[in-house]
Design a protein around this motif. Structure first.
Motif, PDB file in Angstrom:
ATOM      1  N   SER A  36       0.815  -1.219   0.000  1.00 43.72           N
ATOM      2  CA  SER A  36       0.000   0.000   0.000  1.00 43.72           C
ATOM      3  C   SER A  36       0.849   1.270   0.000  1.00 43.72           C
ATOM      4  O   SER A  36       0.412   2.298  -0.506  1.00 43.72           O
ATOM      5  CB  SER A  36      -0.964   0.006   1.188  1.00 43.72           C
ATOM      6  N   ASN A  37       2.063   1.199   0.572  1.00 47.84           N
ATOM      7  CA  ASN A  37       2.909   2.394   0.582  1.00 47.84           C
ATOM      8  C   ASN A  37       4.328   2.139   0.051  1.00 47.84           C
ATOM      9  O   ASN A  37       5.156   3.039   0.060  1.00 47.84           O
ATOM     10  CB  ASN A  37       2.974   3.007   1.982  1.00 47.84           C
ATOM     11  N   GLY A  38       4.611   0.908  -0.377  1.00 49.84           N
ATOM     12  CA  GLY A  38       5.909   0.579  -0.946  1.00 49.84           C
ATOM     13  C   GLY A  38       7.024   0.410   0.066  1.00 49.84           C
ATOM     14  O   GLY A  38       8.188   0.285  -0.307  1.00 49.84           O
ATOM     15  N   ALA A  39       6.685   0.403   1.351  1.00 49.55           N
ATOM     16  CA  ALA A  39       7.709   0.296   2.395  1.00 49.55           C
ATOM     17  C   ALA A  39       8.207  -1.139   2.551  1.00 49.55           C
ATOM     18  O   ALA A  39       7.442  -2.087   2.455  1.00 49.55           O
ATOM     19  CB  ALA A  39       7.154   0.784   3.726  1.00 49.55           C
ATOM     20  N   MET A  40       9.521  -1.271   2.759  1.00 49.48           N
ATOM     21  CA  MET A  40      10.163  -2.547   3.086  1.00 49.48           C
ATOM     22  C   MET A  40      10.712  -2.391   4.494  1.00 49.48           C
ATOM     23  O   MET A  40      11.318  -1.367   4.811  1.00 49.48           O
ATOM     24  CB  MET A  40      11.331  -2.834   2.160  1.00 49.48           C
ATOM     25  N   PHE A  41      10.519  -3.397   5.331  1.00 50.13           N
ATOM     26  CA  PHE A  41      11.083  -3.337   6.675  1.00 50.13           C
ATOM     27  C   PHE A  41      11.361  -4.740   7.178  1.00 50.13           C
ATOM     28  O   PHE A  41      10.851  -5.718   6.640  1.00 50.13           O
ATOM     29  CB  PHE A  41      10.145  -2.584   7.627  1.00 50.13           C
ATOM     30  N   ASN A  42      12.197  -4.820   8.206  1.00 54.15           N
ATOM     31  CA  ASN A  42      12.506  -6.086   8.853  1.00 54.15           C
ATOM     32  C   ASN A  42      11.789  -6.141  10.189  1.00 54.15           C
ATOM     33  O   ASN A  42      11.684  -5.128  10.886  1.00 54.15           O
ATOM     34  CB  ASN A  42      14.007  -6.248   9.076  1.00 54.15           C
ATOM     35  N   GLU A  43      11.312  -7.321  10.529  1.00 55.59           N
ATOM     36  CA  GLU A  43      10.620  -7.538  11.788  1.00 55.59           C
ATOM     37  C   GLU A  43      11.195  -8.802  12.416  1.00 55.59           C
ATOM     38  O   GLU A  43      11.246  -9.853  11.780  1.00 55.59           O
ATOM     39  CB  GLU A  43       9.122  -7.702  11.524  1.00 55.59           C
ATOM     40  N   VAL A  44      11.666  -8.694  13.658  1.00 53.40           N
ATOM     41  CA  VAL A  44      12.221  -9.843  14.367  1.00 53.40           C
ATOM     42  C   VAL A  44      11.138 -10.419  15.260  1.00 53.40           C
ATOM     43  O   VAL A  44      10.513  -9.701  16.041  1.00 53.40           O
ATOM     44  CB  VAL A  44      13.452  -9.439  15.208  1.00 53.40           C
ATOM     45  N   LEU A  45      10.897 -11.732  15.104  1.00 51.87           N
ATOM     46  CA  LEU A  45       9.881 -12.417  15.894  1.00 51.87           C
ATOM     47  C   LEU A  45      10.495 -13.602  16.617  1.00 51.87           C
ATOM     48  O   LEU A  45      11.410 -14.240  16.120  1.00 51.87           O
ATOM     49  CB  LEU A  45       8.754 -12.939  14.992  1.00 51.87           C
TER      50      LEU A  45
END
Length: 61
Positions: A36-45
Motif C-alpha cells: 500500500s505504501n511501498g515500504a520494506m522493513f525487517n521484523e524480528v519475531l
C-alpha cells in the motif's frame, strides 16, 4: 507480504512453511513489503509463538 525469512527469499506459502519449519534459532527476521505504501522493513519475531495464523501475512507470489 513476507519476501524473506532470515535473508532466504520466500517464493510461495510453501517455501515460507518450509523455511519456518527448519529454523533452529529462537528468533527469525522477516523482510516484509507493504504494497500500500511501498515500504520494506525487517521484523524480528520469537519462534516460540510463531505460526502462520499469528503472522497475519501472506507469502509473496
Amino acid at each position: 507480504m513476507i519476501t524473506a525469512v532470515n535473508n532466504q527469499p520466500v517464493a510461495s506459502v510453501y517455501s515460507l512453511i518450509s523455511i519456518l519449519s527448519s529454523v533452529n534459532s529462537s528468533n527469525v527476521t522477516l523482510t516484509v513489503f507493504n504494497p500500500s505504501n511501498g515500504a520494506m522493513f525487517n521484523e524480528v519475531l520469537s519462534t516460540g509463538n510463531l505460526s502462520m495464523a499469528l503472522l497475519g501475512y501472506s507469502a509473496c507470489t
